[in-house]
Design a protein around this motif. Structure first.
Motif, mmCIF file in Angstrom:
data_model
loop_
_atom_site.group_PDB
_atom_site.id
_atom_site.type_symbol
_atom_site.label_atom_id
_atom_site.label_comp_id
_atom_site.label_asym_id
_atom_site.label_seq_id
_atom_site.Cartn_x
_atom_site.Cartn_y
_atom_site.Cartn_z
ATOM 1 N N GLY A 99 0.798 -1.218 0.000
ATOM 2 C CA GLY A 99 0.000 0.000 0.000
ATOM 3 C C GLY A 99 0.833 1.270 0.000
ATOM 4 O O GLY A 99 0.295 2.372 -0.117
ATOM 5 N N GLU A 100 2.157 1.134 0.123
ATOM 6 C CA GLU A 100 3.076 2.270 0.179
ATOM 7 C C GLU A 100 2.617 3.289 1.223
ATOM 8 O O GLU A 100 2.440 4.472 0.948
ATOM 9 N N ALA A 101 2.408 2.805 2.437
ATOM 10 C CA ALA A 101 1.918 3.655 3.526
ATOM 11 C C ALA A 101 2.935 4.724 3.891
ATOM 12 O O ALA A 101 4.143 4.476 3.904
ATOM 13 N N LYS A 102 2.430 5.913 4.204
ATOM 14 C CA LYS A 102 3.293 7.031 4.586
ATOM 15 C C LYS A 102 3.493 7.087 6.099
ATOM 16 O O LYS A 102 4.575 7.438 6.584
ATOM 17 N N VAL A 103 2.429 6.765 6.844
ATOM 18 C CA VAL A 103 2.465 6.807 8.305
ATOM 19 C C VAL A 103 1.903 5.501 8.843
ATOM 20 O O VAL A 103 0.990 4.921 8.245
ATOM 21 N N VAL A 104 2.435 5.030 9.968
ATOM 22 C CA VAL A 104 1.882 3.879 10.678
ATOM 23 C C VAL A 104 1.387 4.358 12.038
ATOM 24 O O VAL A 104 2.087 5.104 12.735
ATOM 25 N N ILE A 105 0.166 3.955 12.398
ATOM 26 C CA ILE A 105 -0.367 4.232 13.731
ATOM 27 C C ILE A 105 -0.423 2.909 14.481
ATOM 28 O O ILE A 105 -1.055 1.949 14.037
ATOM 29 N N THR A 106 0.261 2.847 15.623
ATOM 30 C CA THR A 106 0.332 1.598 16.388
ATOM 31 C C THR A 106 0.227 1.910 17.883
ATOM 32 O O THR A 106 -0.155 3.010 18.264
ATOM 33 N N ALA A 107 0.542 0.949 18.709
ATOM 34 C CA ALA A 107 0.523 1.131 20.165
ATOM 35 C C ALA A 107 1.724 0.427 20.771
ATOM 36 O O ALA A 107 2.357 -0.412 20.121
ATOM 37 N N ASP A 108 2.023 0.765 22.034
ATOM 38 C CA ASP A 108 3.079 0.014 22.700
ATOM 39 C C ASP A 108 2.671 -1.448 22.807
ATOM 40 O O ASP A 108 3.490 -2.350 22.699
ATOM 41 N N GLY A 109 1.374 -1.698 22.970
ATOM 42 C CA GLY A 109 0.859 -3.063 23.012
ATOM 43 C C GLY A 109 -0.609 -3.081 23.356
ATOM 44 O O GLY A 109 -1.292 -2.049 23.340
ATOM 45 N N GLY A 110 -1.107 -4.258 23.648
ATOM 46 C CA GLY A 110 -2.493 -4.431 24.053
ATOM 47 C C GLY A 110 -2.572 -5.598 25.018
ATOM 48 O O GLY A 110 -1.606 -6.349 25.174
ATOM 49 N N PHE A 111 -3.716 -5.733 25.658
ATOM 50 C CA PHE A 111 -3.890 -6.811 26.626
ATOM 51 C C PHE A 111 -4.635 -7.977 25.981
ATOM 52 O O PHE A 111 -5.641 -7.788 25.287
ATOM 53 N N ARG A 112 -4.135 -9.180 26.233
ATOM 54 C CA ARG A 112 -4.774 -10.382 25.692
ATOM 55 C C ARG A 112 -4.525 -11.553 26.629
ATOM 56 O O ARG A 112 -3.372 -11.852 26.949
ATOM 57 N N LYS A 113 -5.623 -12.140 27.096
ATOM 58 C CA LYS A 113 -5.565 -13.290 28.002
ATOM 59 C C LYS A 113 -4.681 -13.021 29.220
ATOM 60 O O LYS A 113 -3.844 -13.832 29.601
ATOM 61 N N GLY A 114 -4.862 -11.835 29.806
ATOM 62 C CA GLY A 114 -4.192 -11.510 31.049
ATOM 63 C C GLY A 114 -2.777 -11.009 30.919
ATOM 64 O O GLY A 114 -2.117 -10.748 31.923
#
Length: 580
Positions: free
Chosen positions: A108-123
């Motif tokens: 997709g030749e993305a210009k910017v990425v939006i992400t997070a430090d992480g997320g919670f899953r199964k504790g």
């Protein structure tokens, strides 16, 4: 063509302007138990700030933005901010690997990425930012990474490239004047697996897509924004989360639930606890999840007040009649109609479904096309099959939310969807019509086996197996057989009661299950082999990876397991296969 609109304005601004700014847009429930309610007025400011933050990073109309986030409100804010700017978003499910993310960013030749430090899953806190760092190492079109702080995990921030989401939003103005775009302006690219080669970037545009998602939210899900609390359990990394979290319900001004975690964490009653606490009225989920809840036992949902539920929905795969009945009786208490919806990433919105309160439902059948959609079941020559017969599921006329192509690959678009029947869109699914003309989707054509010249649906055999009192879930594959061409091989998970009663993989149980399938479908469908397993190999989105089971059934080395939620499942199945 020629009409102009802005998807974000339709989803947010106009509700605030109509005096509904105080209405809750999202009840967010984090897996650890944190809660956050966001009104439409608050959402309006967040989306405007996010749009201004993207502008500050140089994002312009037409630029692509990749989004790689857990199921948190910022996911929807990010999507709407992109839509506001006319910058097509490419959401990548947060469970995908760095390599999968790299492929999608590059295509997709993305210009910017939006992400997070992480997320919670199964504790546990699962990181996301390191995967982004790996995905954009080396040559990349990405100039900046916006990082949402969710888990407080330590992450590396590259100076000059990476910015914290909250700081970027605080640094810009809280208002943004939107631009209006042509109805055919690209809204998003969403990648879906191909049978061969790299993932396909399904392209959807704005006007028709928003029209059909809003229409189906209103008439299939029966959302009344002034009184309903709607919950679609899908992650926005999948098309269901796009159409029935971020766009369709929001175009109506609905109040929704967003839940970060899984149905069994921190306990197996988590979903029903949320339904009870927030007064959910409309609930839309996948058959895989319903069968998992069946396996855990009805005493769990019976422990919660689910009386607020008035419409139930099913999406993602054909639902077997036994799961449908359980869903209706245990979750809906026999009062909430079930809308069993068929559609695809490519179709953009629901295409076949009962209409709640109108259609006399049939457990396991999506039934008839919704108003304005023309679908049919045809034979090899493209001729409509009579009632009582099966064939290929096709769409005969254009529809508003149809895909406009495969990003950057028009030839693949034609080859994939228009080569089998030049005049019809071929969905890739097999289906049959019953004696009343209702459509029963049989699953992908790849999942239709040819046993001694007989076409057998894996989902039909799976339904037969699950209808046995000892079986909670089943997966069926066709394995090469020198006598019959293909043979039926089944993998089953037993119900908790059956395990407690001492049922196990013995000759008696296997014989009983084989005979049960023969009784339900016919001797030709009797499985050659049945293996009792503790778990089935599933992707992080809950889809069963049947190709891996086919590898086991045909005694080949098991293929790539990187997309599985738990890769050790295949180790256990392979070990059991060698012992038997």
């Amino acid at each position: 063509m020629g009409g102009k609109l802005n998807a974000c304005v339709n989803a947010v601004d106009r509700h605030v302007e109509a005096g509904n700014g105080d209405r809750v847009a999202f009840h967010f429930v984090g897996e650890p138990g944190d809660r956050q309610d966001t009104t439409y007025a608050e959402l309006h400011e967040k989306v405007q700030r996010a749009a201004n933050a993207l502008i500050a990073l140089g994002v312009e109309t037409g630029d692509r933005v990749a989004i790689y986030l857990p199921m948190i409100p910022e996911s929807v804010v990010a999507m709407l901010a992109c839509a506001r700017l006319g910058a097509p978003h490419s959401v990548v499910f947060g469970g995908f690997s760095a390599d999968a993310l790299r492929t999608r960013i590059a295509d997709g030749e993305a210009k910017v990425v939006i992400t997070a430090d992480g997320g919670f899953r199964k504790g546990k806190a699962a990181t996301l930012k390191p995967a982004v760092d790996k995905a954009i190492s080396g040559d990349t079109t990405v100039t900046n990474v916006l990082v949402v702080r969710r888990t407080e995990s330590d992450v590396d921030m590259v100076e000059g490239r990476d910015l914290w989401w909250h700081e970027a939003l605080e640094a810009v103005e809280p208002t943004h004047t939107p631009e209006y775009f042509d109805s055919e302006h690209p809204l998003f690219i969403l990648y879906t697996s191909g049978t061969t080669g790299k993932p396909k970037g399904i392209l959807h545009t704005t006007g028709g897509y928003l029209t059909q998602t809003a229409f189906t939210s209103k008439y299939v899900h029966d959302i009344h924004p002034e009184k309903d609390v709607y919950w679609c359990t899908a992650d926005v990394g999948w098309v269901t989360g796009h159409s029935y979290v971020s766009y369709g319900p929001m175009a109506l001004g609905a109040t929704q639930v967003i839940y970060e975690g899984t149905p069994d964490s921190p306990h197996k009653g988590r979903w029903w606890e949320i339904v009870q606490d927030l007064g959910v009225t409309i609930f839309y989920t996948a058959p895989t999840a319903i069968r998992a809840c069946m396996k855990w036992g009805r005493d769990i949902p019976d422990g919660y007040d689910l009386s607020s539920l008035r419409v139930l929905g099913s999406v993602g795969e054909p639902i077997n009649p036994e799961a449908w009945v359980w869903y209706s009786e245990v979750v809906g208490h026999g009062k909430a109609p079930i809308v069993d919806t068929w559609w695809q990433t490519e179709t953009g919105a629901v295409m076949i479904s009962p209409m709640p309160g109108v259609t006399s439902t049939r457990p396991g059948s999506a039934q008839l096309a919704i108003p304005g959609i023309e679908v049919d079941v045809v034979d090899e020559s493209g001729a409509s099959v009579p009632d009582g017969s099966g064939g290929y599921l096709v769409v005969k006329e254009p529809w508003p939310a149809m895909l406009r192509g495969i990003w950057g690959d028009p030839e693949r678009y034609v080859d994939t969807y228009w080569s089998r029947f030049e005049e019809f869109y071929f969905a890739g699914d097999g289906a049959k019509k019953d004696s009343d003309g209702n459509i029963w989707v049989l699953g992908r054509v790849d999942d239709v086996m040819n046993v001694s010249g007989h076409r057998l649906s894996t989902s039909e055999i799976e339904s037969a197996l699950v209808s046995h009192s000892s079986v909670a879930e089943a997966a069926v594959v066709g394995a090469n057989d020198p006598m019959t061409g293909q043979a039926v091989c089944a993998f089953v998970i037993l119900r908790g009661e059956a395990v407690a009663a001492g049922d196990q993989q013995g000759e008696e149980l296997v014989t009983a299950l084989r005979n049960h399938v023969a009784d339900r479908i016919g001797p030709i469908a009797k499985p050659r082999q049945i293996m009792v397993v503790a778990e089935l190999p599933k992707t992080r989105s809950g889809k069963i990876m049947r190709r891996l089971l086919r590898d086991v059934a045909e005694k080949r080395d098991v293929g790539d397991v990187t997309t599985l939620a738990d890769s050790t499942v295949m180790d256990a199945i392979s070990a059991e296969m060698k012992e038997n």
